[in-house]
Scaffold this motif. Structure first.
Motif, PDB file in Angstrom:
ATOM      1  N   PHE A 197      38.905  19.528  22.618  1.00  0.00           N
ATOM      2  CA  PHE A 197      39.390  19.458  21.502  1.00  0.00           C
ATOM      3  C   PHE A 197      40.724  19.158  21.130  1.00  0.00           C
ATOM      4  CE2 PHE A 197      40.672  21.991  17.933  1.00  0.00           C
ATOM      5  CZ  PHE A 197      39.994  21.394  16.853  1.00  0.00           C
ATOM      6  N   LEU A 198      41.711  19.912  21.935  1.00  0.00           N
ATOM      7  CA  LEU A 198      43.132  20.034  21.677  1.00  0.00           C
ATOM      8  C   LEU A 198      43.549  18.481  22.071  1.00  0.00           C
ATOM      9  CD1 LEU A 198      44.132  23.648  22.639  1.00  0.00           C
ATOM     10  CD2 LEU A 198      43.839  22.603  20.184  1.00  0.00           C
ATOM     11  N   ALA A 199      42.955  18.211  23.458  1.00  0.00           N
ATOM     12  CA  ALA A 199      43.774  16.967  23.983  1.00  0.00           C
ATOM     13  C   ALA A 199      43.201  15.513  22.789  1.00  0.00           C
ATOM     14  CB  ALA A 199      42.971  16.733  25.350  1.00  0.00           C
ATOM     15  N   TYR A 200      42.055  15.638  22.336  1.00  0.00           N
ATOM     16  CA  TYR A 200      41.596  14.720  21.405  1.00  0.00           C
ATOM     17  C   TYR A 200      42.658  14.692  20.263  1.00  0.00           C
ATOM     18  CZ  TYR A 200      38.519  11.340  19.172  1.00  0.00           C
ATOM     19  OH  TYR A 200      38.087  10.184  18.503  1.00  0.00           O
ATOM     20  N   ALA A 201      42.785  15.869  19.740  1.00  0.00           N
ATOM     21  CA  ALA A 201      43.836  16.098  18.468  1.00  0.00           C
ATOM     22  C   ALA A 201      45.215  15.505  18.920  1.00  0.00           C
ATOM     23  CB  ALA A 201      43.812  17.601  18.187  1.00  0.00           C
ATOM     24  N   VAL A 202      45.790  15.830  20.153  1.00  0.00           N
ATOM     25  CA  VAL A 202      47.086  15.110  20.489  1.00  0.00           C
ATOM     26  C   VAL A 202      46.964  13.765  20.505  1.00  0.00           C
ATOM     27  CG1 VAL A 202      48.766  15.019  22.048  1.00  0.00           C
ATOM     28  CG2 VAL A 202      47.751  17.303  21.768  1.00  0.00           C
TER      29      VAL A 202
ATOM     30  N   PHE B  34      30.775  31.984  33.251  1.00  0.00           N
ATOM     31  CA  PHE B  34      30.549  30.446  33.172  1.00  0.00           C
ATOM     32  C   PHE B  34      30.744  29.910  31.615  1.00  0.00           C
ATOM     33  CE2 PHE B  34      26.727  27.499  32.335  1.00  0.00           C
ATOM     34  CZ  PHE B  34      27.247  26.529  32.956  1.00  0.00           C
ATOM     35  N   LEU B  35      30.429  31.003  30.732  1.00  0.00           N
ATOM     36  CA  LEU B  35      30.795  30.779  29.405  1.00  0.00           C
ATOM     37  C   LEU B  35      32.101  30.538  29.225  1.00  0.00           C
ATOM     38  CD1 LEU B  35      29.702  30.338  26.485  1.00  0.00           C
ATOM     39  CD2 LEU B  35      29.972  32.963  26.071  1.00  0.00           C
ATOM     40  N   LEU B  36      33.111  31.419  29.621  1.00  0.00           N
ATOM     41  CA  LEU B  36      34.558  31.265  29.447  1.00  0.00           C
ATOM     42  C   LEU B  36      35.086  29.908  30.030  1.00  0.00           C
ATOM     43  CD1 LEU B  36      35.609  34.973  30.396  1.00  0.00           C
ATOM     44  CD2 LEU B  36      35.804  33.776  28.024  1.00  0.00           C
ATOM     45  N   PHE B  37      34.328  29.411  31.091  1.00  0.00           N
ATOM     46  CA  PHE B  37      34.637  28.174  31.755  1.00  0.00           C
ATOM     47  C   PHE B  37      34.373  27.028  30.755  1.00  0.00           C
ATOM     48  CE2 PHE B  37      32.824  24.684  33.861  1.00  0.00           C
ATOM     49  CZ  PHE B  37      33.903  23.822  34.619  1.00  0.00           C
ATOM     50  N   ALA B  38      33.274  27.145  30.182  1.00  0.00           N
ATOM     51  CA  ALA B  38      32.734  26.298  29.136  1.00  0.00           C
ATOM     52  C   ALA B  38      33.799  26.308  28.054  1.00  0.00           C
ATOM     53  CB  ALA B  38      31.224  26.266  28.932  1.00  0.00           C
ATOM     54  N   PHE B  39      34.064  27.294  27.555  1.00  0.00           N
ATOM     55  CA  PHE B  39      34.882  27.429  26.470  1.00  0.00           C
ATOM     56  C   PHE B  39      36.313  26.581  26.601  1.00  0.00           C
ATOM     57  CE2 PHE B  39      33.466  31.378  23.840  1.00  0.00           C
ATOM     58  CZ  PHE B  39      32.483  30.561  23.642  1.00  0.00           C
ATOM     59  N   TYR B  40      36.821  26.903  27.725  1.00  0.00           N
ATOM     60  CA  TYR B  40      38.060  26.353  28.370  1.00  0.00           C
ATOM     61  C   TYR B  40      38.026  24.805  28.481  1.00  0.00           C
ATOM     62  CZ  TYR B  40      41.995  25.246  31.575  1.00  0.00           C
ATOM     63  OH  TYR B  40      43.254  25.107  32.114  1.00  0.00           O
ATOM     64  N   VAL B  41      36.834  24.287  29.172  1.00  0.00           N
ATOM     65  CA  VAL B  41      36.783  22.828  29.103  1.00  0.00           C
ATOM     66  C   VAL B  41      36.517  22.416  27.607  1.00  0.00           C
ATOM     67  CG1 VAL B  41      35.195  20.910  29.970  1.00  0.00           C
ATOM     68  CG2 VAL B  41      35.839  22.878  31.313  1.00  0.00           C
ATOM     69  N   ASN B  42      35.739  22.971  26.786  1.00  0.00           N
ATOM     70  CA  ASN B  42      35.386  22.306  25.292  1.00  0.00           C
ATOM     71  C   ASN B  42      36.743  22.434  24.580  1.00  0.00           C
ATOM     72  OD1 ASN B  42      33.837  21.160  23.543  1.00  0.00           O
ATOM     73  ND2 ASN B  42      33.597  23.398  22.524  1.00  0.00           N
ATOM     74  N   GLY B  43      37.571  23.585  24.713  1.00  0.00           N
ATOM     75  CA  GLY B  43      38.744  23.767  24.087  1.00  0.00           C
ATOM     76  C   GLY B  43      39.889  22.678  24.445  1.00  0.00           C
ATOM     77  N   ALA B  44      39.934  22.314  25.756  1.00  0.00           N
ATOM     78  CA  ALA B  44      40.835  21.462  26.270  1.00  0.00           C
ATOM     79  C   ALA B  44      40.451  20.228  25.795  1.00  0.00           C
ATOM     80  CB  ALA B  44      40.652  21.321  27.767  1.00  0.00           C
TER      81      ALA B  44
END
Length: 203
Positions: free
Chosen positions: A126-131, A114-124
């Motif tokens: 973050f990076l999509a916002y940066a783009v 569940f944590l890895l899933f949350a990291f994946y969503v949060n990271g996505a």
């Protein structure tokens, strides 16, 4: 959430150390890679059940993560260096929960997944916002000079490191810690989506 306050205290010290390393010919990329190696070693120790040595390596690994930027500022910042820093940071963040899952799959598997899933969503988010921010030529210095646009949130680097260290100090509590932190990460991602909706809407 705590990164800004911590950076104001640590940056002067890191900048002095970074200048000293740059003066000796140490590259920022080398410091970034060393930080990852130490972080992966910490994850391996967690998988083997050696939690306290792993906690020490996590601290040194994240010191390297702060130092690489200081070395770059004292020498030469590059786009590749910024790219490498982000990729290896995310590698470290994924490796530590994996270590806990390996250490005790029955107890930690569900919460760790569940944590890895949350990291994946949060990271996505973050990076999509940066783009999108780069596309619109937006800039921010809220987390210092960075290679890409940084948005703030409840779950940032400082909170993640505190969570990792607490999990190493109290490994039996990892399922609870991981579940709570996963929810914090998902809240951070949701708030970033709301911010994106307000910032990137068409005129």
């Amino acid at each position: 959430m705590l990164d800004g306050a911590l950076r104001r205290r640590l940056d002067p010290v890191l900048d002095r150390l970074g200048a000293a390393l740059a003066g000796r010919g140490v590259s920022a990329d080398a410091v970034t890679i060393l930080g990852l190696c130490l972080g992966l070693a910490a994850a391996l120790l967690i998988g083997l059940g050696a939690y306290l040595p792993a906690a020490a390596l996590i601290l040194v690994s994240r010191l390297c993560d702060g130092l690489d930027g200081a070395v770059a500022r004292a020498s030469r910042k590059t786009d590749f260096g910024g790219f490498l820093d982000i990729v290896l940071d995310f590698t470290f963040y994924g490796a530590v929960p994996l270590g806990f899952i390996i250490a005790d799959p029955a107890a930690n598997g569900l919460a760790g997944g569940f944590l890895l899933f949350a990291f994946y969503v949060n990271g996505a988010s973050f990076l999509a916002y940066a783009v999108m921010a780069e596309k619109r030529a937006l800039t921010t210095a809220v987390r210092g000079a960075k290679s890409l646009y940084f948005t703030t949130g409840l779950a940032e680097a400082t909170e993640t490191i505190v969570f990792f260290l607490l999990s190493c100090l109290f490994p039996g509590w990892f399922p609870l810690f991981a579940t709570v932190f996963a929810l914090v990460c998902l809240y951070t991602a949701l708030s970033r989506i709301v911010l994106a909706r307000l910032t990137f809407r068409q005129d």
